[in-house]
Scaffold this motif. Structure first.
Motif, short mmCIF file in Angstrom:
data_model
loop_
_atom_site.label_atom_id
_atom_site.label_comp_id
_atom_site.label_asym_id
_atom_site.label_seq_id
_atom_site.Cartn_x
_atom_site.Cartn_y
_atom_site.Cartn_z
N VAL A 26 33.49 23.26 44.61
CA VAL A 26 34.21 24.22 43.77
C VAL A 26 35.69 23.84 43.66
O VAL A 26 36.27 23.87 42.57
N GLY A 27 36.30 23.50 44.78
CA GLY A 27 37.73 23.16 44.76
C GLY A 27 38.04 22.01 43.83
O GLY A 27 39.06 22.01 43.14
N THR A 28 37.17 21.03 43.78
CA THR A 28 37.36 19.87 42.89
C THR A 28 37.32 20.30 41.44
O THR A 28 38.16 19.91 40.63
N VAL A 29 36.33 21.11 41.09
CA VAL A 29 36.17 21.57 39.70
C VAL A 29 37.34 22.46 39.29
O VAL A 29 37.95 22.25 38.24
N TYR A 30 37.66 23.46 40.11
CA TYR A 30 38.75 24.36 39.78
C TYR A 30 40.08 23.60 39.68
O TYR A 30 40.86 23.82 38.75
N VAL A 45 43.19 23.36 48.79
CA VAL A 45 43.83 24.67 48.69
C VAL A 45 42.96 25.61 47.86
O VAL A 45 42.72 26.76 48.22
N VAL A 46 42.48 25.10 46.75
CA VAL A 46 41.65 25.90 45.85
C VAL A 46 40.31 26.23 46.53
O VAL A 46 39.85 27.37 46.47
N ASP A 47 39.72 25.26 47.19
CA ASP A 47 38.44 25.47 47.86
C ASP A 47 38.57 26.54 48.96
O ASP A 47 37.72 27.43 49.05
N ASP A 48 39.62 26.48 49.76
CA ASP A 48 39.84 27.49 50.81
C ASP A 48 40.01 28.88 50.20
O ASP A 48 39.44 29.85 50.69
N ALA A 49 40.81 28.96 49.13
CA ALA A 49 41.02 30.25 48.47
C ALA A 49 39.72 30.78 47.87
O ALA A 49 39.40 31.96 48.01
N PHE A 50 38.97 29.90 47.24
CA PHE A 50 37.70 30.33 46.64
C PHE A 50 36.77 30.91 47.71
O PHE A 50 36.21 31.99 47.53
N ASP A 78 37.85 37.89 37.59
CA ASP A 78 38.71 38.40 38.67
C ASP A 78 38.78 37.43 39.83
O ASP A 78 39.85 37.24 40.43
N LEU A 79 37.67 36.79 40.15
CA LEU A 79 37.66 35.82 41.25
C LEU A 79 38.52 34.61 40.91
O LEU A 79 39.34 34.17 41.72
N VAL A 80 38.36 34.08 39.71
CA VAL A 80 39.17 32.92 39.29
C VAL A 80 40.65 33.31 39.29
O VAL A 80 41.49 32.53 39.72
N ALA A 81 40.97 34.51 38.82
CA ALA A 81 42.37 34.97 38.83
C ALA A 81 42.91 35.03 40.26
O ALA A 81 44.05 34.63 40.51
N SER A 82 42.12 35.51 41.19
CA SER A 82 42.55 35.58 42.59
C SER A 82 42.81 34.19 43.15
O SER A 82 43.80 33.96 43.85
N VAL A 83 41.92 33.26 42.86
CA VAL A 83 42.08 31.89 43.34
C VAL A 83 43.32 31.26 42.71
O VAL A 83 44.12 30.62 43.40
N PHE A 84 43.50 31.47 41.41
CA PHE A 84 44.69 30.92 40.74
C PHE A 84 45.96 31.53 41.33
O PHE A 84 46.92 30.82 41.63
N ARG A 85 45.97 32.84 41.50
CA ARG A 85 47.15 33.54 42.04
C ARG A 85 47.50 33.00 43.43
O ARG A 85 48.66 32.81 43.76
N HIS A 86 46.49 32.74 44.24
CA HIS A 86 46.72 32.22 45.59
C HIS A 86 47.27 30.79 45.54
O HIS A 86 48.18 30.46 46.30
N SER A 97 48.05 35.42 29.95
CA SER A 97 48.26 34.62 28.74
C SER A 97 46.93 34.15 28.15
O SER A 97 45.91 34.11 28.84
N PRO A 98 46.96 33.78 26.88
CA PRO A 98 45.76 33.18 26.28
C PRO A 98 45.34 31.90 27.00
O PRO A 98 44.16 31.55 27.03
N GLY A 99 46.31 31.22 27.60
CA GLY A 99 45.99 30.00 28.35
C GLY A 99 45.04 30.27 29.50
O GLY A 99 44.14 29.47 29.78
N PHE A 100 45.24 31.40 30.19
CA PHE A 100 44.32 31.73 31.30
C PHE A 100 42.94 32.07 30.76
O PHE A 100 41.93 31.67 31.34
N ALA A 101 42.90 32.78 29.65
CA ALA A 101 41.61 33.09 29.04
C ALA A 101 40.86 31.80 28.69
O ALA A 101 39.65 31.69 28.92
#
Length: 128
Positions: A26-30, A45-50, A78-86, A97-101
């Motif tokens: 997951v971390g690699t893809v995100y 970092v992304v994998d741990d947050a996910f 919501d999950l992707v937003a939490s991972v991004f925020r972290h 933003s439209p970019g996040f969408a």
């Protein structure tokens, strides 16, 4: 002794983690999708947050959503937003933003593609 009428005619399996697994972590893809949107980040970092957010998230709100698909879509967004925020705490405005969408749509489409998954080796013999 059971009769043939009492023998189950169908057997249900959960897909993810039972029949199929992720082709990539997951971390690699995100991290790849975050970088494509202009927000590079280490996959670890992304994998741990996910993992943390996935394990602590409540079930999708199926009862209050218009459909199961709506509930699942909202839950994953919501999950992707939490991972991004972290992983990008200084870039929280991007979430509105439209970019996040676009980023979320690309991730959702990635996991809807069969190429994102691999079948466990024992699945076909078991099903046969």
């Amino acid at each position: 002794m059971p009769t043939t009428a009492s023998i189950p005619r169908a057997l249900l399996f959960d897909a993810a983690g039972t029949l199929v697994d992720l082709a990539e972590p997951v971390g690699t893809v995100y991290a790849r999708h975050f970088a494509a949107a202009g927000f590079p980040c280490a996959s670890e970092v992304v994998d741990d947050a996910f993992r943390r957010f996935f394990e602590t998230s409540a079930e999708p709100a199926f009862a209050s959503a218009g459909s199961g698909e709506d509930a699942e879509h909202t839950w994953w967004r919501d999950l992707v937003a939490s991972v991004f925020r972290h992983s990008h705490p200084q870039d929280g405005a991007f979430l509105d933003s439209p970019g996040f969408a676009d980023l979320f749509s690309a991730l959702f489409a990635h996991y809807a593609d069969p190429g994102a998954w691999t079948v466990f080796a024992d699945v076909l013999p078991t099903l046969e």
